[in-house]
Design a protein around this motif. Structure first.
Motif, mmCIF file in Angstrom:
data_model
loop_
_atom_site.group_PDB
_atom_site.id
_atom_site.type_symbol
_atom_site.label_atom_id
_atom_site.label_comp_id
_atom_site.label_asym_id
_atom_site.label_seq_id
_atom_site.Cartn_x
_atom_site.Cartn_y
_atom_site.Cartn_z
ATOM 1 N N THR A 31 -70.497 -8.191 5.823
ATOM 2 C CA THR A 31 -71.836 -8.437 6.378
ATOM 3 C C THR A 31 -71.750 -8.672 7.884
ATOM 4 N N LEU A 32 -70.757 -9.499 8.262
ATOM 5 C CA LEU A 32 -70.578 -9.791 9.693
ATOM 6 C C LEU A 32 -70.283 -8.516 10.482
ATOM 7 N N LEU A 33 -69.407 -7.690 9.873
ATOM 8 C CA LEU A 33 -69.004 -6.439 10.525
ATOM 9 C C LEU A 33 -70.206 -5.506 10.699
ATOM 10 N N VAL A 34 -70.962 -5.365 9.598
ATOM 11 C CA VAL A 34 -72.127 -4.463 9.636
ATOM 12 C C VAL A 34 -73.173 -4.994 10.617
ATOM 13 N N THR A 35 -73.413 -6.333 10.580
ATOM 14 C CA THR A 35 -74.406 -6.938 11.477
ATOM 15 C C THR A 35 -73.992 -6.737 12.936
ATOM 16 N N GLY A 36 -72.678 -6.966 13.176
ATOM 17 C CA GLY A 36 -72.155 -6.801 14.535
ATOM 18 C C GLY A 36 -72.316 -5.362 15.008
ATOM 19 N N LEU A 37 -71.976 -4.450 14.096
ATOM 20 C CA LEU A 37 -72.073 -3.017 14.419
ATOM 21 C C LEU A 37 -73.528 -2.618 14.657
ATOM 22 N N TRP A 38 -74.385 -3.179 13.815
ATOM 23 C CA TRP A 38 -75.828 -2.898 13.892
ATOM 24 C C TRP A 38 -76.377 -3.359 15.247
ATOM 25 N N ALA A 39 -75.872 -4.500 15.718
ATOM 26 C CA ALA A 39 -76.357 -5.042 16.995
ATOM 27 C C ALA A 39 -75.701 -4.315 18.165
ATOM 28 N N TRP A 40 -74.461 -3.897 17.961
ATOM 29 C CA TRP A 40 -73.699 -3.314 19.061
ATOM 30 C C TRP A 40 -74.066 -1.850 19.309
ATOM 31 N N LEU A 41 -74.309 -1.113 18.219
ATOM 32 C CA LEU A 41 -74.514 0.331 18.340
ATOM 33 C C LEU A 41 -75.696 0.716 19.265
ATOM 34 N N PRO A 42 -76.893 0.112 19.080
ATOM 35 C CA PRO A 42 -77.996 0.479 19.974
ATOM 36 C C PRO A 42 -77.679 0.170 21.436
ATOM 37 N N LYS A 43 -76.988 -0.966 21.670
ATOM 38 C CA LYS A 43 -76.637 -1.328 23.054
ATOM 39 C C LYS A 43 -75.658 -0.307 23.634
ATOM 40 N N TYR A 44 -74.710 0.112 22.806
ATOM 41 C CA TYR A 44 -73.727 1.110 23.238
ATOM 42 C C TYR A 44 -74.426 2.434 23.572
#
Ligand SMILES: [Zn+2]
Length: 291
Positions: A31-44
């Motif tokens: 969950t942490l990984l997916v949440t982090g990825l979810w938050a990071w991807l749009p910024k990237y």
């Protein structure tokens, strides 16, 4: 050793608890990984979009359809390009009434809208998700409640419309016509996106986010005086420098004076110096330099 002394039921319970603990840990990690990825991807993806070079054909569109662009300093031009890239990445354009969206439509609208955001660390119209563009004036349904509670429905022809739910609607022929004359004080894109800034506070009352308390005090003093004066002139049908449409309500007043500030800054500073001063502080540019 102790476990061997337990009943099979209890042993099973112990193992299940242990497995559940591991499972919870695993699920939490995923969950942490997916949440982090979810938050990071749009910024990237946004960073990559901003990092991409600003195409020459976009510059050509700005030079033609946003005439003040050519008169700006290189630093401001770069800021505008940066904002436009962000705008184009984050907002979706929809062609309505048979209009096919192209680069000219997108860059012209984004270019004019982002003039309102120069020299500040703000997000690019955070509430806005969609820009709907019609080929020309569009018809919008209207509901009105008349005295006595009678509800009436009618249709209204519009050139532009801004909604607090993340939409701006524009008529492309009006956008182009306004862009072709950037000195008559009328610009539907400036007008509708001033409404967007106003809406960012949660209420469309003609007061955008100003920051310091002192800014609100001086804004209220100047804007209420100027708005009352325009209302009085409009009531008496006196000729005014400001478009009397601004007397409709404080939100329209802010949108109208925004158009005037960017398109007729010299005249606005001459006729309404305090109003010009407030707008200059808020917009952080002096469009007189682009005349
Ligand atoms: Zn308006």
């Amino acid at each position: 050793m102790c476990l061997l002394l337990l009943t099979p039921g209890l042993l099973f319970e112990y193992q299940a608890t242990r497995l559940n603990g591991m499972g919870i840990l695993l699920v939490s990690a995923i969950t942490l990984l997916v949440t982090g990825l979810w938050a990071w991807l749009p910024k990237y993806r946004l960073r990559e979009a901003i990092r991409a070079p600003f195409p020459d054909r976009f510059v050509a569109i700005l030079e033609t359809n946003v005439p003040v662009y050519s008169k700006m300093t290189v630093e401001l031009q770069q800021q505008l390009q940066h904002l436009i890239k962000q705008f184009l990445h984050q907002k979706t354009f929809y062609g309505c009434g048979g209009l096919a969206i192209n680069d000219e439509i997108k860059v012209t609208i984004a270019g004019i809208a982002c003039l309102l955001l120069l020299n500040r660390k703000s997000h690019v119209y955070p509430q806005l998700t969609s820009v709907l563009v019609y080929p020309s004036a569009f018809v919008a349904p209207r509901t009105e409640i008349e005295p006595g509670g009678v509800v009436t429905y009618h249709e209204e022809g519009l050139l532009g419309e801004s909604w607090g739910d993340g939409r701006v609607v524009l008529a492309w022929d009006e956008v182009k016509e306004d862009a072709s004359d950037f000195s008559d004080g009328h610009n539907v894109v400036l007008h509708e996106f001033a409404h967007q800034l106003d809406d960012e506070t949660g209420s469309a009352d003609g007061v955008p986010i100003l920051g310091k308390r002192a800014s609100y005090q001086s804004w209220a003093a100047v804007f209420s005086r100027e708005y009352a004066a325009l209302q009085s002139s409009a009531f008496h049908r006196d000729e005014t420098f400001l478009d009397p449409y601004g007397a409709t309500n404080p939100a329209e007043f802010f949108a109208v004076v925004t158009e005037t500030f960017f398109e007729m800054p010299v005249e606005l500073a001459e006729h309404h110096p305090e109003l010009f001063g407030e707008l200059e502080s808020y917009y952080r540019v002096d469009p007189r330099a682009w005349q």
